[in-house]
Design a protein around this motif. Sequence first.
Motif, PDB file in Angstrom:
ATOM      1  N   GLY A 175       0.790  -1.225   0.000  1.00 55.57           N
ATOM      2  CA  GLY A 175       0.000   0.000   0.000  1.00 55.57           C
ATOM      3  C   GLY A 175       0.824   1.278   0.000  1.00 55.57           C
ATOM      4  N   CYS A 176       2.138   1.170  -0.072  1.00 53.89           N
ATOM      5  CA  CYS A 176       3.007   2.357  -0.044  1.00 53.89           C
ATOM      6  C   CYS A 176       2.715   3.301  -1.215  1.00 53.89           C
ATOM      7  N   MET A 177       2.438   2.713  -2.373  1.00 48.30           N
ATOM      8  CA  MET A 177       2.263   3.512  -3.580  1.00 48.30           C
ATOM      9  C   MET A 177       0.937   4.281  -3.596  1.00 48.30           C
ATOM     10  N   ALA A 178       0.076   4.019  -2.616  1.00 50.82           N
ATOM     11  CA  ALA A 178      -1.161   4.792  -2.505  1.00 50.82           C
ATOM     12  C   ALA A 178      -0.855   6.223  -2.038  1.00 50.82           C
ATOM     13  N   CYS A 179       0.258   6.393  -1.329  1.00 47.69           N
ATOM     14  CA  CYS A 179       0.614   7.705  -0.778  1.00 47.69           C
ATOM     15  C   CYS A 179       1.945   8.253  -1.287  1.00 47.69           C
ATOM     16  N   HIS A 180       2.754   7.409  -1.907  1.00 49.55           N
ATOM     17  CA  HIS A 180       4.084   7.815  -2.372  1.00 49.55           C
ATOM     18  C   HIS A 180       4.247   7.537  -3.862  1.00 49.55           C
ATOM     19  N   ALA A 181       5.093   8.322  -4.502  1.00 51.21           N
ATOM     20  CA  ALA A 181       5.496   8.092  -5.891  1.00 51.21           C
ATOM     21  C   ALA A 181       7.001   8.268  -5.961  1.00 51.21           C
ATOM     22  N   LYS A 182       7.583   7.787  -7.030  1.00 50.69           N
ATOM     23  CA  LYS A 182       9.040   7.886  -7.168  1.00 50.69           C
ATOM     24  C   LYS A 182       9.514   9.322  -7.308  1.00 50.69           C
ATOM     25  N   ASP A 183       8.789  10.117  -8.088  1.00 52.02           N
ATOM     26  CA  ASP A 183       9.338  11.425  -8.450  1.00 52.02           C
ATOM     27  C   ASP A 183       8.431  12.615  -8.177  1.00 52.02           C
ATOM     28  N   LYS A 184       7.319  12.405  -7.454  1.00 53.33           N
ATOM     29  CA  LYS A 184       6.465  13.552  -7.126  1.00 53.33           C
ATOM     30  C   LYS A 184       5.814  13.348  -5.764  1.00 53.33           C
ATOM     31  N   GLY A 187       2.379  11.556   0.760  1.00 52.41           N
ATOM     32  CA  GLY A 187       3.701  11.501   1.377  1.00 52.41           C
ATOM     33  C   GLY A 187       4.745  12.001   0.401  1.00 52.41           C
ATOM     34  N   PRO A 188       5.981  12.087   0.861  1.00 53.24           N
ATOM     35  CA  PRO A 188       7.052  12.603   0.008  1.00 53.24           C
ATOM     36  C   PRO A 188       7.404  11.652  -1.137  1.00 53.24           C
ATOM     37  N   ALA A 189       7.982  12.229  -2.182  1.00 51.38           N
ATOM     38  CA  ALA A 189       8.494  11.429  -3.298  1.00 51.38           C
ATOM     39  C   ALA A 189       9.708  10.641  -2.819  1.00 51.38           C
ATOM     40  N   PHE A 190       9.898   9.475  -3.371  1.00 53.00           N
ATOM     41  CA  PHE A 190      11.052   8.665  -3.000  1.00 53.00           C
ATOM     42  C   PHE A 190      12.361   9.398  -3.295  1.00 53.00           C
ATOM     43  N   LYS A 191      12.391  10.178  -4.383  1.00 58.50           N
ATOM     44  CA  LYS A 191      13.615  10.918  -4.702  1.00 58.50           C
ATOM     45  C   LYS A 191      13.922  11.956  -3.624  1.00 58.50           C
ATOM     46  N   ASP A 192      12.889  12.529  -3.008  1.00 51.34           N
ATOM     47  CA  ASP A 192      13.088  13.502  -1.939  1.00 51.34           C
ATOM     48  C   ASP A 192      13.569  12.820  -0.657  1.00 51.34           C
ATOM     49  N   ALA A 205      12.345  -8.874   4.699  1.00 48.94           N
ATOM     50  CA  ALA A 205      13.192  -8.905   3.504  1.00 48.94           C
ATOM     51  C   ALA A 205      12.707  -7.906   2.453  1.00 48.94           C
ATOM     52  N   ASP A 206      11.404  -7.869   2.234  1.00 49.42           N
ATOM     53  CA  ASP A 206      10.843  -6.918   1.268  1.00 49.42           C
ATOM     54  C   ASP A 206      10.999  -5.484   1.757  1.00 49.42           C
ATOM     55  N   LEU A 207      10.849  -5.271   3.055  1.00 50.26           N
ATOM     56  CA  LEU A 207      11.024  -3.928   3.612  1.00 50.26           C
ATOM     57  C   LEU A 207      12.459  -3.455   3.414  1.00 50.26           C
ATOM     58  N   LYS A 208      13.408  -4.318   3.704  1.00 52.41           N
ATOM     59  CA  LYS A 208      14.829  -3.954   3.534  1.00 52.41           C
ATOM     60  C   LYS A 208      15.119  -3.617   2.066  1.00 52.41           C
ATOM     61  N   ALA A 209      14.663  -4.460   1.151  1.00 55.04           N
ATOM     62  CA  ALA A 209      14.888  -4.224  -0.277  1.00 55.04           C
ATOM     63  C   ALA A 209      14.196  -2.936  -0.732  1.00 55.04           C
ATOM     64  N   SER A 210      13.004  -2.674  -0.204  1.00 53.78           N
ATOM     65  CA  SER A 210      12.261  -1.477  -0.580  1.00 53.78           C
ATOM     66  C   SER A 210      12.966  -0.205  -0.102  1.00 53.78           C
ATOM     67  N   VAL A 211      13.424  -0.221   1.141  1.00 55.67           N
ATOM     68  CA  VAL A 211      14.152   0.943   1.673  1.00 55.67           C
ATOM     69  C   VAL A 211      15.422   1.182   0.866  1.00 55.67           C
ATOM     70  N   GLU A 212      16.148   0.130   0.545  1.00 56.83           N
ATOM     71  CA  GLU A 212      17.367   0.269  -0.260  1.00 56.83           C
ATOM     72  C   GLU A 212      17.026   0.864  -1.629  1.00 56.83           C
ATOM     73  N   SER A 213      15.933   0.427  -2.214  1.00 59.06           N
ATOM     74  CA  SER A 213      15.511   0.955  -3.515  1.00 59.06           C
ATOM     75  C   SER A 213      15.152   2.435  -3.410  1.00 59.06           C
ATOM     76  N   ILE A 214      14.431   2.807  -2.366  1.00 62.48           N
ATOM     77  CA  ILE A 214      14.058   4.215  -2.168  1.00 62.48           C
ATOM     78  C   ILE A 214      15.307   5.067  -2.025  1.00 62.48           C
ATOM     79  N   LEU A 215      16.273   4.607  -1.264  1.00 59.49           N
ATOM     80  CA  LEU A 215      17.489   5.386  -1.033  1.00 59.49           C
ATOM     81  C   LEU A 215      18.351   5.536  -2.280  1.00 59.49           C
ATOM     82  N   LYS A 216      18.123   4.693  -3.276  1.00 58.97           N
ATOM     83  CA  LYS A 216      18.841   4.792  -4.553  1.00 58.97           C
ATOM     84  C   LYS A 216      18.087   5.650  -5.558  1.00 58.97           C
ATOM     85  N   SER A 217      16.903   6.132  -5.175  1.00 59.88           N
ATOM     86  CA  SER A 217      16.070   6.925  -6.099  1.00 59.88           C
ATOM     87  C   SER A 217      16.744   8.212  -6.517  1.00 59.88           C
TER      88      SER A 217
END
Length: 86
Positions: free
Chosen positions: A13-22, A26-31, A74-86
């Motif tokens: 459900g993260c993508m209901a409130c977050h997007a990669k670039d806007k 919630g805040p954009a993952f790039k932010d 495991a999915d949370l760790k991978a997701s956080v790592e992905s967000i931090l690479k945005s």
Amino acid sequence: MAATPDEAMTKAGCMACHAKDKKMVGPAFKDIAAKYKGDKAAPAKLAEKVRAGGKGVWGPIPMPAHAPEKINDADLKASVESILKS
């Protein structure tokens, strides 16, 4: 474990409130990535914030807690790592 971090975040459900670039609710993952750039403790801090929920860092709307039943460790760790690479 989900096939990709994007799939795990969508299922949780993260993508209901977050997007990669806007900003959405919630805040954009790039932010998020920019704010925590160079912070070696960021992965643990962000994973804890996802688990516990939080408010006030990015605005007045709170982020609900996400239990392991919603996104496993495991999915949370991978997701956080992905967000931090945005």
